[in-house]
Design a protein around this motif. Structure first.
Motif, PDB file in Angstrom:
ATOM      1  N   GLY A  36      -3.136   9.820   3.027  1.00 12.97           N
ATOM      2  CA  GLY A  36      -2.890   8.770   2.035  1.00 12.97           C
ATOM      3  C   GLY A  36      -4.168   8.119   1.516  1.00 12.97           C
ATOM      4  O   GLY A  36      -4.136   7.361   0.557  1.00 12.97           O
ATOM      5  N   GLY A  37      -5.291   8.397   2.191  1.00 14.25           N
ATOM      6  CA  GLY A  37      -6.551   7.796   1.727  1.00 14.25           C
ATOM      7  C   GLY A  37      -6.461   6.280   1.725  1.00 14.25           C
ATOM      8  O   GLY A  37      -5.964   5.676   2.681  1.00 14.25           O
ATOM      9  N   VAL A  38      -6.895   5.678   0.633  1.00 14.55           N
ATOM     10  CA  VAL A  38      -6.934   4.216   0.547  1.00 14.55           C
ATOM     11  C   VAL A  38      -5.537   3.605   0.739  1.00 14.55           C
ATOM     12  O   VAL A  38      -5.397   2.476   1.190  1.00 14.55           O
ATOM     13  N   LEU A  39      -4.500   4.378   0.430  1.00  7.24           N
ATOM     14  CA  LEU A  39      -3.142   3.860   0.577  1.00  7.24           C
ATOM     15  C   LEU A  39      -2.797   3.632   2.042  1.00  7.24           C
ATOM     16  O   LEU A  39      -1.958   2.805   2.369  1.00  7.24           O
ATOM     17  N   VAL A  40      -3.465   4.374   2.939  1.00  5.00           N
ATOM     18  CA  VAL A  40      -3.161   4.208   4.362  1.00  5.00           C
ATOM     19  C   VAL A  40      -4.211   3.358   5.076  1.00  5.00           C
ATOM     20  O   VAL A  40      -3.881   2.572   5.954  1.00  5.00           O
ATOM     21  N   TYR A  41      -5.490   3.478   4.685  1.00  3.75           N
ATOM     22  CA  TYR A  41      -6.482   2.683   5.419  1.00  3.75           C
ATOM     23  C   TYR A  41      -6.830   1.380   4.694  1.00  3.75           C
ATOM     24  O   TYR A  41      -7.351   0.454   5.291  1.00  3.75           O
ATOM     25  N   GLY A  42      -6.530   1.284   3.398  1.00  6.52           N
ATOM     26  CA  GLY A  42      -6.990   0.139   2.633  1.00  6.52           C
ATOM     27  C   GLY A  42      -5.939  -0.910   2.338  1.00  6.52           C
ATOM     28  O   GLY A  42      -6.188  -2.102   2.485  1.00  6.52           O
ATOM     29  N   ILE A  43      -4.774  -0.474   1.879  1.00  7.25           N
ATOM     30  CA  ILE A  43      -3.783  -1.453   1.406  1.00  7.25           C
ATOM     31  C   ILE A  43      -2.875  -1.873   2.556  1.00  7.25           C
ATOM     32  O   ILE A  43      -2.279  -1.041   3.218  1.00  7.25           O
ATOM     33  N   PRO A  44      -2.792  -3.173   2.815  1.00  6.38           N
ATOM     34  CA  PRO A  44      -2.043  -3.645   3.986  1.00  6.38           C
ATOM     35  C   PRO A  44      -0.534  -3.439   3.874  1.00  6.38           C
ATOM     36  O   PRO A  44       0.033  -3.372   2.786  1.00  6.38           O
ATOM     37  N   GLU A  45       0.057  -3.386   5.043  1.00  3.13           N
ATOM     38  CA  GLU A  45       1.499  -3.224   5.219  1.00  3.13           C
ATOM     39  C   GLU A  45       2.298  -4.246   4.390  1.00  3.13           C
ATOM     40  O   GLU A  45       3.320  -3.916   3.815  1.00  3.13           O
ATOM     41  N   PHE A  46       1.805  -5.479   4.290  1.00  5.18           N
ATOM     42  CA  PHE A  46       2.615  -6.506   3.606  1.00  5.18           C
ATOM     43  C   PHE A  46       2.664  -6.294   2.094  1.00  5.18           C
ATOM     44  O   PHE A  46       3.424  -6.942   1.387  1.00  5.18           O
ATOM     45  N   ARG A  47       1.819  -5.386   1.595  1.00  2.00           N
ATOM     46  CA  ARG A  47       1.834  -5.081   0.174  1.00  2.00           C
ATOM     47  C   ARG A  47       2.405  -3.684  -0.059  1.00  2.00           C
ATOM     48  O   ARG A  47       3.027  -3.419  -1.079  1.00  2.00           O
ATOM     49  N   LEU A  48       2.153  -2.782   0.881  1.00  2.20           N
ATOM     50  CA  LEU A  48       2.648  -1.411   0.769  1.00  2.20           C
ATOM     51  C   LEU A  48       3.038  -0.924   2.159  1.00  2.20           C
ATOM     52  O   LEU A  48       2.187  -0.456   2.914  1.00  2.20           O
ATOM     53  N   PRO A  49       4.331  -1.036   2.502  1.00  8.79           N
ATOM     54  CA  PRO A  49       4.746  -0.589   3.840  1.00  8.79           C
ATOM     55  C   PRO A  49       4.414   0.892   4.031  1.00  8.79           C
ATOM     56  O   PRO A  49       4.631   1.704   3.121  1.00  8.79           O
ATOM     57  N   LYS A  50       3.903   1.220   5.210  1.00  2.60           N
ATOM     58  CA  LYS A  50       3.476   2.595   5.454  1.00  2.60           C
ATOM     59  C   LYS A  50       4.653   3.577   5.446  1.00  2.60           C
ATOM     60  O   LYS A  50       4.473   4.761   5.174  1.00  2.60           O
ATOM     61  N   ASP A  51       5.858   3.079   5.722  1.00  2.00           N
ATOM     62  CA  ASP A  51       7.040   3.952   5.636  1.00  2.00           C
ATOM     63  C   ASP A  51       7.259   4.437   4.214  1.00  2.00           C
ATOM     64  O   ASP A  51       7.669   5.565   3.991  1.00  2.00           O
ATOM     65  N   VAL A  52       7.005   3.555   3.248  1.00  2.94           N
ATOM     66  CA  VAL A  52       7.154   3.931   1.840  1.00  2.94           C
ATOM     67  C   VAL A  52       6.177   5.063   1.526  1.00  2.94           C
ATOM     68  O   VAL A  52       6.523   6.067   0.902  1.00  2.94           O
ATOM     69  N   LEU A  53       4.948   4.903   2.006  1.00  4.67           N
ATOM     70  CA  LEU A  53       3.922   5.911   1.775  1.00  4.67           C
ATOM     71  C   LEU A  53       4.304   7.245   2.422  1.00  4.67           C
ATOM     72  O   LEU A  53       4.224   8.307   1.800  1.00  4.67           O
ATOM     73  N   LYS A  54       4.760   7.163   3.669  1.00  3.63           N
ATOM     74  CA  LYS A  54       5.134   8.385   4.395  1.00  3.63           C
ATOM     75  C   LYS A  54       6.198   9.169   3.650  1.00  3.63           C
ATOM     76  O   LYS A  54       6.147  10.389   3.565  1.00  3.63           O
ATOM     77  N   ARG A  55       7.181   8.440   3.107  1.00  4.96           N
ATOM     78  CA  ARG A  55       8.271   9.114   2.398  1.00  4.96           C
ATOM     79  C   ARG A  55       7.753   9.786   1.132  1.00  4.96           C
ATOM     80  O   ARG A  55       8.154  10.906   0.792  1.00  4.96           O
ATOM     81  N   GLU A  56       6.875   9.121   0.421  1.00  2.00           N
ATOM     82  CA  GLU A  56       6.361   9.713  -0.818  1.00  2.00           C
ATOM     83  C   GLU A  56       5.532  10.960  -0.483  1.00  2.00           C
ATOM     84  O   GLU A  56       5.601  11.964  -1.176  1.00  2.00           O
ATOM     85  N   ILE A  57       4.753  10.884   0.590  1.00  2.00           N
ATOM     86  CA  ILE A  57       3.941  12.038   0.973  1.00  2.00           C
ATOM     87  C   ILE A  57       4.844  13.177   1.441  1.00  2.00           C
ATOM     88  O   ILE A  57       4.615  14.342   1.103  1.00  2.00           O
ATOM     89  N   SER A  58       5.885  12.843   2.168  1.00  2.00           N
ATOM     90  CA  SER A  58       6.755  13.918   2.644  1.00  2.00           C
ATOM     91  C   SER A  58       7.473  14.589   1.466  1.00  2.00           C
ATOM     92  O   SER A  58       7.722  15.794   1.489  1.00  2.00           O
TER      93      SER A  58
END
Lengths: 483, 286
Positions: A182-204
């Protein structure tokens, strides 16, 4: 307010109470309920020549997906979004819509009207599709092309390029240096703005297109660009702007001074907000100063606030809010942060100090104790068009703090660039590319922050898409030549 | 990718020697480089020097249990897999040809000098080695190194093996006999590297030290590992880890290494290893 008047104003989304939310890392914005999304969508004028589309770096058919919301056909609405944007749940949350689609919306020009809440509608549709079409996600791949493309970096540029190419039948492998994608989406943007579950689903979803992601691969070390060229027909470099810029002022080596990159990486990638359940700690003092006025500064300040209250080593019942100040060398009107994030920070109690710039860190026994700041005034506009901050002689102020987080920008990460010096750099140290985003080396393309310097998620996605199109053009031309 | 532990041995109290299956890293690793290891998905990213590589298939690392994450690593047995392993990271050692070299290793740092000695020998250098440890029990890799190096001196704090004293005593003894070196390496506890560097400085001898500041990503992304060398800020992970010890600001490094001592002990006190089946643990086996 009558119905007509009501139509002038956007329907607000639900946000968690500012005093409650600052105790945890759960998402701040709760989005729309169905009826609200439909009502908001109905406000859209469905322009025949929509300005919002032009304001969007990936030119999403915005009136099109909004129309489908008014018909409650969220599935088709989602399909429209995904034609242009593979990460809609993310963009709906983190794009600076006020300067892009929403900023361009015709309703801005109509007296008393507010623009359509395009970002929140995008998020609604993306979340609906994620929740409702979970396992039934259809994968549409048009034909198979026996061409292999390597993507370096799994951030927004890389993911977008990968998805675009995979959907058109290319064999795509993403090489990611970190253990999570996820790059910056995983190490940069905090959970309270972008939950990591949302990111995981988009990547999957992107992986379902056949994209293979190889983590722990540091291109230039684990595998060289030369080896990638042997194995792949084209390469896309989307490694972001990965090295922190630091103030470099006296005392920078003291304990208590972080780059925003280290601070946010500890919290987001290593989940130190959940220490000691996760092994990586992050140490934040009771008095914190964040330097900078961008989104990363807001993320750092709001994270520092939350950390103070979620980590209690001995006394779990006591409430110890951190005092977090943001110091910025210009004024409120020049901050590059999204206005929504700035407002969230203010609501949560973060103090803003304008026209101040750190000049020295003062320590005691190796630990930061205070920051000396110089007062500034605004002078003539600089190259960026913003008024240049000028130091006021002899006007200083000292703040007692134990933590400083410097969020003053990033420069290109040299690891890959040094390992393959054939890639030409421009005078800012970023990669030089032609109008097709091809670098000085044939078959190697690049896009996102490594080309433009630090910018936004959606701009990186736009570049990923453009590069993918160029790669298709390049490879079909190549195929032609070979015949 | 499955990073299976192919071999595991205990080499000293709390020190383990493991071979991890990682062909992609094994084929690219050079002397002086390191990997970042995560025992499980909640672990810290731990930097460990690559001690050796084997048949382009596996890498060898030797580590000391110091915190929760290394303890988790120690609980894994042969056949178990670690969750992540990334590398090789850092710049390789600058290996000369046909020179007189001195290589010093202290404690678990001896692991890091093994490939340096091997590579120096491959390039036709004469290698004198000084190994140092607390006592005979903590002295690792002595036999392996004796087989490769031209000359090996051993010093222990208590004199239980080799001579009683510190590695700097060995350095001084060598210099007193009039021995000349073109380049030196010292890897071990920070305080040892500092004093080796001071001795080397007196002799005007280039001395490479492998710095071990707190690190997260290991790729130049976070800036946490910044050190001061010749008055400029360097990132140990990408500009190092080896720097000429004569110009390293050792006091800054030692101060920054202390940043998380409190949290480290806090983490170890919290019982969170329950998820790992204790029967899998082969701690103590060698």
């Amino acid at each position: 307010m009558n119905a007509h008047e009501r139509k002038k104003l956007r329907i607000p989304t639900h946000e968690r109470d500012s005093q409650r939310r600052k105790e945890d890392f759960f998402e701040v914005n709760l989005g729309y309920e169905e009826a609200e999304a439909v009502n908001e969508a109905e406000r859209c004028l469905q322009c025949t020549n929509p300005l919002c589309v032009k304001g969007c770096p990936v030119n999403i058919d915005i009136p099109g997906f909004i129309k489908k919301i008014t018909e409650k056909d969220y599935k088709t609405s989602g399909d429209i979004l995904k034609q242009y944007n593979y990460l809609p749940a993310i963009c709906g949350r983190v794009c600076p819509q006020e300067t892009q689609c929403e900023g361009a919306c015709i309703m801005n020009k109509m007296k008393g009207f507010q623009p359509i809440s395009i970002g929140k509608l995008e998020r609604y549709v993306a979340d609906w599709n994620r929740d409702k079409t979970n396992s039934k996600k259809e994968v549409k791949i048009t034909g198979t092309v026996h061409k292999k493309v390597a993507i370096v970096g799994s951030g927004p540029a890389g993911l977008t390029a990968a998805a675009y190419l995979a959907e058109r039948g290319f064999e795509v492998t993403i090489f990611e240096a970190l253990h999570l994608s996820g790059g910056v989406l995983v190490y940069g943007i905090p959970e309270f703005r972008l939950p990591k579950d949302v990111l995981k689903r988009e990547i999957s979803d992107i992986e379902k297109l056949g994209v293979q992601i190889k983590n722990d691969y540091i291109v230039g070390r684990t595998i060289t660009i030369g080896e990638l060229r042997d194995e792949f027909d084209a390469i896309f470099i989307g490694i972001g702007a990965g090295t922190p810029r630091m103030m470099g002022i006296e005392g920078s080596e003291l304990i208590g001074i972080y780059s925003s990159s280290e601070f946010l990486t500890r919290i987001n990638l290593m989940k130190s907000y959940d220490f000691p359940r996760h092994d990586t700690p992050v140490r934040v003092g009771k008095n914190v100063i964040v330097v900078g006025g961008g989104n990363v500064a807001m993320d750092s300040a709001r994270s520092a606030l939350r950390i103070g209250q979620t980590i209690q080593f001995s006394d779990h019942d006591t409430y110890h809010p951190n005092h977090v100040k943001v110091v910025y060398r210009r004024t409120e009107s020049e901050i590059p942060a999204r206005i929504e994030e700035y407002h969230h920070a203010v609501e949560e109690g973060i103090e803003f100090h304008w026209l101040k710039n750190p000049v020295e860190y003062i320590g005691e026994n190796g630990q930061l104790k205070a920051v000396k700041v110089q007062h500034m005034k605004l002078g003539e506009p600089d190259n960026s068009g913003r008024k240049r901050p000028v130091p006021i002689d002899g006007k200083f102020e000292v703040f007692d703090v134990d933590t400083v987080i410097e969020a003053i920008g990033q420069t290109p990460n040299k690891l890959l660039l040094e390992s393959f010096p054939q890639l030409k750099l421009n005078r800012w140290g970023t990669l030089e590319v032609d109008q097709n985003l091809m670098t000085s080396v044939e078959g190697i393309f690049a896009g996102g922050d490594i080309v433009t310097g630090a910018a936004t998620v959606i701009e990186a996605m736009g570049a990923g898409k453009q590069a993918a199109k160029s790669i298709i053009g390049y490879l079909s031309e190549n195929l032609h030549h070979q015949k | 990718m499955s990073y299976t532990i192919l071999k595991k041995a205990q080499v000293a109290p709390n020190e383990y020697d493991i071979w991890i299956k990682a062909p992609q890293i094994a084929t690219h690793a050079k002397a002086g480089q390191f990997v970042i290891v995560m025992a499980d998905e909640n672990s810290e990213r731990i930097p460990l020097t690559i001690a050796d590589t084997d048949e382009k298939e596996a890498i060898r690392v030797i580590y000391q249990v110091v915190g929760t994450s290394t303890e988790k690593l120690a609980r894994l047995a042969e056949g178990d897999a670690i969750s992540n392993c990334a590398g090789p990271l850092g710049k390789p050692s600058e290996i000369p040809r046909g020179k007189q070299t001195l290589v010093i290793g202290g404690g678990v740092g001896i692991a890091a000098i093994l490939t340096i000695i091997k590579t120096l020998k491959e390039k036709g250098n004469h290698v004198t080695t000084i190994l140092g440890s607390r006592d005979s029990e903590h002295l690792i890799l002595e036999d392996e190194i004796r087989q490769i190096a031209d000359e090996t001196l051993v010093y222990t704090d208590d004199g239980s093996t080799g001579k009683k004293g510190m590695v700097t005593d060995g350095m001084k003894a060598l210099f007193e006999t009039g021995k000349q070196f073109d380049a030196a390496w010292a890897v071990g506890p920070t305080i040892m590297m500092k004093f080796c560097s001071l001795v080397a400085k007196e002799q005007d001898l280039l001395i490479w030290t492998s710095l071990n500041p707190i690190m997260i990503d290991g790729t130049g992304m976070c800036g946490g590992c910044r050190v001061k060398v010749k008055d400029t800020i360097k990132y140990a992970c990408v500009d190092g880890p080896e720097f000429d010890g004569r110009y390293v600001d050792w006091d800054i490094l030692m101060n920054r290494q202390k940043q998380y001592l409190k949290e480290e002990s806090e983490s170890k006190h919290v019982c969170k290893l329950g998820g790992i089946n204790p029967s899998q643990s082969k701690e103590g086996e060698s």
